[in-house]
Design a protein around this motif. Structure first.
Motif, mmCIF file in Angstrom:
data_model
loop_
_atom_site.group_PDB
_atom_site.id
_atom_site.type_symbol
_atom_site.label_atom_id
_atom_site.label_comp_id
_atom_site.label_asym_id
_atom_site.label_seq_id
_atom_site.Cartn_x
_atom_site.Cartn_y
_atom_site.Cartn_z
ATOM 1 N N SER A 155 48.078 52.878 51.840
ATOM 2 C CA SER A 155 48.379 51.786 51.119
ATOM 3 C C SER A 155 49.613 51.597 50.556
ATOM 4 C CB SER A 155 47.132 51.137 50.650
ATOM 5 O OG SER A 155 46.779 52.034 49.463
ATOM 6 N N VAL A 156 50.209 52.833 49.960
ATOM 7 C CA VAL A 156 51.323 52.824 49.090
ATOM 8 C C VAL A 156 52.321 54.021 49.808
ATOM 9 C CG1 VAL A 156 52.338 53.169 47.046
ATOM 10 C CG2 VAL A 156 50.393 52.024 47.294
ATOM 11 N N ALA A 157 53.503 53.624 49.978
ATOM 12 C CA ALA A 157 54.467 54.516 50.644
ATOM 13 C C ALA A 157 55.791 54.548 49.852
ATOM 14 C CB ALA A 157 54.772 54.442 52.185
ATOM 15 N N TRP A 158 56.322 55.508 49.614
ATOM 16 C CA TRP A 158 57.696 55.622 49.290
ATOM 17 C C TRP A 158 58.772 55.459 50.291
ATOM 18 C CZ3 TRP A 158 53.448 57.244 47.075
ATOM 19 C CH2 TRP A 158 53.373 57.133 45.685
ATOM 20 N N VAL A 159 59.635 54.498 50.130
ATOM 21 C CA VAL A 159 60.539 54.292 51.288
ATOM 22 C C VAL A 159 62.187 54.527 50.696
ATOM 23 C CG1 VAL A 159 61.359 52.609 52.972
ATOM 24 C CG2 VAL A 159 59.154 52.671 52.724
ATOM 25 N N ALA A 160 62.748 55.392 51.192
ATOM 26 C CA ALA A 160 64.434 55.644 51.026
ATOM 27 C C ALA A 160 65.321 55.299 51.959
ATOM 28 C CB ALA A 160 64.528 57.143 50.438
ATOM 29 N N ALA A 184 68.110 47.890 57.735
ATOM 30 C CA ALA A 184 68.311 49.293 58.021
ATOM 31 C C ALA A 184 68.021 49.620 59.519
ATOM 32 C CB ALA A 184 67.482 50.096 57.140
ATOM 33 N N GLY A 185 68.322 50.503 60.074
ATOM 34 C CA GLY A 185 67.709 51.227 61.202
ATOM 35 C C GLY A 185 66.781 52.235 61.108
ATOM 36 N N GLU A 218 62.067 55.071 62.271
ATOM 37 C CA GLU A 218 62.867 54.310 62.908
ATOM 38 C C GLU A 218 62.428 52.851 62.298
ATOM 39 O OE1 GLU A 218 63.720 52.331 67.410
ATOM 40 O OE2 GLU A 218 62.525 53.999 66.931
ATOM 41 N N VAL A 219 63.538 51.915 61.828
ATOM 42 C CA VAL A 219 62.929 50.524 61.243
ATOM 43 C C VAL A 219 63.400 49.426 62.196
ATOM 44 C CG1 VAL A 219 63.151 49.111 59.117
ATOM 45 C CG2 VAL A 219 63.334 51.521 58.924
ATOM 46 N N SER A 233 58.711 44.463 58.435
ATOM 47 C CA SER A 233 59.489 45.638 58.959
ATOM 48 C C SER A 233 58.485 46.571 59.589
ATOM 49 C CB SER A 233 60.303 46.027 57.812
ATOM 50 O OG SER A 233 61.386 45.475 57.452
ATOM 51 N N ARG A 234 58.676 47.016 60.511
ATOM 52 C CA ARG A 234 58.091 48.172 61.160
ATOM 53 C C ARG A 234 58.619 49.499 61.021
ATOM 54 N NH1 ARG A 234 57.304 50.828 66.425
ATOM 55 N NH2 ARG A 234 54.930 51.044 66.752
#
Length: 154
Positions: A5-10, A45-46, A66-67, A109-110
């Motif tokens: 339910s929580v992620a870290w995205v860079a 972002a891609g 892949e975004v 975003s996926r």
């Protein structure tokens, strides 16, 4: 990933941002924009790197993603946006109104796995990787502690 339910995205090797997300159809879905969370650069972002933690609080996996953008009017939007809205905690409005606001102001975003995990299992580092807090305009000066009643000195 389905329990996340929580992620870290860079994005592009930049700092990782903690985001709430919903795992559906082997991907994570993240909403960004006004009134929602801010992840600079995610909408355009891609690719990104996603890090998830386990029940014990530590990192269990990092993987390249892949975004892609789910846009209003697509078949995917009609089925996915209501599911994501239903999982939104502390929503300021009912799910149907939330989906309409997202369509007008936000980005869904996926984040789908693009390759094998970068780190997982035995390849996880032993170091903490803790970072100093980032500068923020939300910082406040420390206030004196509140006292309910006067303390008498004898």
């Amino acid at each position: 990933m389905k329990k996340a339910s929580v992620a870290w995205v860079a994005i592009d090797g930049g700092p990782a941002y903690a985001v709430w997300c919903v795992a559906l159809e082997s991907a994570l879905y993240v909403v960004t924009g006004p009134g929602e969370q801010a992840v600079p650069g995610l909408a355009a972002a891609g690719s990104a790197e996603v890090t998830l933690r386990g029940d014990h609080g530590g990192r269990i996996v990092s993987w390249p993603a892949e975004v892609t953008r789910v846009t209003p009017g697509d078949e995917q939007w009609a089925s996915l946006a209501p599911q994501v809205a239903a999982k939104r905690l502390n929503s300021p409005q009912p799910a149907p109104e939330l989906v309409d606001r997202w369509a007008a102001e936000c980005v869904l975003s996926r984040l789908a796995p693009a390759d094998a995990p970068v780190t997982a299992g035995d390849s996880l580092p032993d170091a903490s990787h803790a970072e100093q807090p980032r500068e923020t305009p939300a910082a406040r000066p420390t206030r004196r502690p509140f006292r309910l009643h006067r303390v008498r000195r004898r």
